[in-house]
Design a protein around this motif. Structure first.
Motif, PDB file in Angstrom:
ATOM      1  N   PRO A 109       0.805  -1.213   0.000  1.00  0.00           N
ATOM      2  CA  PRO A 109       0.000   0.000   0.000  1.00  0.00           C
ATOM      3  C   PRO A 109       0.841   1.267   0.000  1.00  0.00           C
ATOM      4  CG  PRO A 109       0.011  -0.969   2.184  1.00  0.00           C
ATOM      5  CD  PRO A 109       0.776  -1.903   1.276  1.00  0.00           C
ATOM      6  N   ASP A 110       0.886   1.947  -1.105  1.00  0.00           N
ATOM      7  CA  ASP A 110       1.526   3.261  -1.227  1.00  0.00           C
ATOM      8  C   ASP A 110       2.967   3.330  -0.725  1.00  0.00           C
ATOM      9  OD1 ASP A 110      -0.827   4.158  -2.319  1.00  0.00           O
ATOM     10  OD2 ASP A 110      -1.633   4.793  -0.382  1.00  0.00           O
ATOM     11  N   ALA A 111       3.663   2.225  -0.659  1.00  0.00           N
ATOM     12  CA  ALA A 111       5.060   2.261  -0.231  1.00  0.00           C
ATOM     13  C   ALA A 111       5.890   2.849  -1.359  1.00  0.00           C
ATOM     14  CB  ALA A 111       5.548   0.864   0.123  1.00  0.00           C
ATOM     15  N   LYS A 112       6.675   3.846  -1.049  1.00  0.00           N
ATOM     16  CA  LYS A 112       7.442   4.547  -2.074  1.00  0.00           C
ATOM     17  C   LYS A 112       8.929   4.214  -2.026  1.00  0.00           C
ATOM     18  CE  LYS A 112       4.195   8.343  -2.612  1.00  0.00           C
ATOM     19  NZ  LYS A 112       3.105   7.497  -2.474  1.00  0.00           N
ATOM     20  N   SER A 113       9.379   3.613  -0.956  1.00  0.00           N
ATOM     21  CA  SER A 113      10.798   3.301  -0.849  1.00  0.00           C
ATOM     22  C   SER A 113      10.973   1.912  -0.263  1.00  0.00           C
ATOM     23  CB  SER A 113      11.499   4.319   0.049  1.00  0.00           C
ATOM     24  OG  SER A 113      11.119   4.118   1.395  1.00  0.00           O
ATOM     25  N   SER A 114      12.182   1.409  -0.401  1.00  0.00           N
ATOM     26  CA  SER A 114      12.483   0.098   0.172  1.00  0.00           C
ATOM     27  C   SER A 114      12.346   0.110   1.678  1.00  0.00           C
ATOM     28  CB  SER A 114      13.889  -0.338  -0.221  1.00  0.00           C
ATOM     29  OG  SER A 114      13.938  -0.588  -1.596  1.00  0.00           O
ATOM     30  N   GLY A 115      12.742   1.229   2.291  1.00  0.00           N
ATOM     31  CA  GLY A 115      12.596   1.343   3.745  1.00  0.00           C
ATOM     32  C   GLY A 115      11.148   1.237   4.175  1.00  0.00           C
ATOM     33  N   GLN A 116      10.257   1.859   3.405  1.00  0.00           N
ATOM     34  CA  GLN A 116       8.835   1.755   3.708  1.00  0.00           C
ATOM     35  C   GLN A 116       8.349   0.318   3.525  1.00  0.00           C
ATOM     36  OE1 GLN A 116       7.395   4.856   1.066  1.00  0.00           O
ATOM     37  NE2 GLN A 116       6.883   6.145   2.843  1.00  0.00           N
ATOM     38  N   LEU A 117       8.810  -0.333   2.466  1.00  0.00           N
ATOM     39  CA  LEU A 117       8.414  -1.719   2.229  1.00  0.00           C
ATOM     40  C   LEU A 117       8.898  -2.627   3.364  1.00  0.00           C
ATOM     41  CD1 LEU A 117       9.052  -2.164  -1.590  1.00  0.00           C
ATOM     42  CD2 LEU A 117       6.856  -2.144  -0.423  1.00  0.00           C
ATOM     43  N   PRO A 133       9.110 -11.453  -0.941  1.00  0.00           N
ATOM     44  CA  PRO A 133       9.511 -10.561  -2.033  1.00  0.00           C
ATOM     45  C   PRO A 133      10.182  -9.274  -1.547  1.00  0.00           C
ATOM     46  CG  PRO A 133       7.109 -10.735  -1.915  1.00  0.00           C
ATOM     47  CD  PRO A 133       7.680 -11.714  -0.939  1.00  0.00           C
ATOM     48  N   THR A 134       9.795  -8.804  -0.362  1.00  0.00           N
ATOM     49  CA  THR A 134      10.438  -7.615   0.188  1.00  0.00           C
ATOM     50  C   THR A 134      11.895  -7.913   0.521  1.00  0.00           C
ATOM     51  OG1 THR A 134       8.330  -6.824   1.070  1.00  0.00           O
ATOM     52  CG2 THR A 134      10.329  -5.887   2.024  1.00  0.00           C
ATOM     53  N   ALA A 135      12.161  -9.078   1.102  1.00  0.00           N
ATOM     54  CA  ALA A 135      13.540  -9.468   1.408  1.00  0.00           C
ATOM     55  C   ALA A 135      14.347  -9.646   0.124  1.00  0.00           C
ATOM     56  CB  ALA A 135      13.554 -10.753   2.226  1.00  0.00           C
ATOM     57  N   GLY A 185       9.576  -1.740   6.429  1.00  0.00           N
ATOM     58  CA  GLY A 185       8.790  -1.410   7.616  1.00  0.00           C
ATOM     59  C   GLY A 185       7.410  -2.038   7.562  1.00  0.00           C
ATOM     60  N   PHE A 186       6.783  -1.953   6.400  1.00  0.00           N
ATOM     61  CA  PHE A 186       5.460  -2.541   6.217  1.00  0.00           C
ATOM     62  C   PHE A 186       5.503  -4.057   6.446  1.00  0.00           C
ATOM     63  CE2 PHE A 186       2.240  -4.319   3.219  1.00  0.00           C
ATOM     64  CZ  PHE A 186       1.107  -3.885   3.895  1.00  0.00           C
ATOM     65  N   ALA A 187       6.503  -4.727   5.846  1.00  0.00           N
ATOM     66  CA  ALA A 187       6.627  -6.177   6.001  1.00  0.00           C
ATOM     67  C   ALA A 187       6.878  -6.551   7.457  1.00  0.00           C
ATOM     68  CB  ALA A 187       7.748  -6.710   5.107  1.00  0.00           C
ATOM     69  N   HIS A 188       7.739  -5.797   8.146  1.00  0.00           N
ATOM     70  CA  HIS A 188       8.001  -6.056   9.571  1.00  0.00           C
ATOM     71  C   HIS A 188       6.723  -5.895  10.394  1.00  0.00           C
ATOM     72  CE1 HIS A 188      12.260  -6.861  10.174  1.00  0.00           C
ATOM     73  NE2 HIS A 188      12.551  -5.951   9.272  1.00  0.00           N
ATOM     74  N   HIS A 189       5.968  -4.841  10.116  1.00  0.00           N
ATOM     75  CA  HIS A 189       4.730  -4.613  10.871  1.00  0.00           C
ATOM     76  C   HIS A 189       3.720  -5.730  10.633  1.00  0.00           C
ATOM     77  CE1 HIS A 189       5.763  -0.815  12.663  1.00  0.00           C
ATOM     78  NE2 HIS A 189       6.096  -0.302  11.488  1.00  0.00           N
ATOM     79  N   LEU A 190       3.622  -6.195   9.405  1.00  0.00           N
ATOM     80  CA  LEU A 190       2.715  -7.316   9.129  1.00  0.00           C
ATOM     81  C   LEU A 190       3.122  -8.562   9.915  1.00  0.00           C
ATOM     82  CD1 LEU A 190       1.969  -7.161   5.290  1.00  0.00           C
ATOM     83  CD2 LEU A 190       0.382  -6.750   7.163  1.00  0.00           C
TER      84      LEU A 190
END
Length: 181
Positions: free
Chosen positions: A2-10, A35-37, A12-17
């Motif tokens: 969802p609206d992730a614009k950078s790898s850092g956001q991705l 896929p994020t990893a 963070g999103f994956a960690h939170h999930l």
């Protein structure tokens, strides 16, 4: 994503999930983590990939285990650890992935585990475990030309050097090149 614009956001999103399991379906969290990893690996963020994959494996172990997912997570973790400089821990993860490949009776997965296991090596030193794993993968793959077989042969040729008689590894390397063409 969802609206992730950078790898850092991705990341963070994956960690939170992963942290939100069981409030979030484990399958969704794991489907995001791998896929994020892998993306982190392509961007040379090896330590980030290691942390994410270790957490994903912990989540997978806590829910119903899926051997195919377990294999993919272990293999990617092995690659990430090797590239992050944790060579022995990376090889251990690849060894576990190879065990799963044997259990699944999947020669291609075994070959992938062997290739990643041999990602990092020291010139002039024989790694008996690597050579054995590559030989096993070579024997398990179907006869004839196969892209993974070419990679296994090439890596095996390098792993066998230096050899008292270098012609054997040289012939194997030439076979790998011919197969890859």
């Amino acid at each position: 994503y969802p609206d992730a614009k950078s790898s850092g956001q991705l990341l963070g999103f994956a960690h939170h999930l992963l942290e939100a399991v069981p409030l979030v379906a484990a399958e969704r969290a794991l489907a995001t983590a791998l896929p994020t990893a892998r993306r982190a690996l392509t961007q040379l963020a090896f330590s980030d990939a290691v942390g994410l994959l270790e957490r994903a494996l912990a989540v997978l172990d806590a829910v119903e285990p899926n051997e195919q997912n377990h294999y993919e997570l272990l293999l990617t973790l092995g690659e990430a650890r090797c590239r992050a400089g944790f060579r022995e821990r990376g090889k251990a993860a690849c060894g576990k992935a190879a065990e799963l490949a044997r259990k699944l009776n999947d020669p291609e997965r075994l070959a992938r585990a062997a290739i990643i296991h041999g990602t990092e090596f020291t010139m002039g030193q024989h790694d008996g475990e690597l050579i054995q794993l590559l030989e096993e993968a070579r024997a398990a793959l179907p006869s004839g030309d196969h892209p993974l077989k070419a990679r296994v042969l090439a890596r095996l040729a390098a792993a066998r050097q230096p050899a008292p008689d270098p012609q054997g590894p040289i012939d194997m390397a030439n076979e790998a090149i011919a197969m890859a063409r």
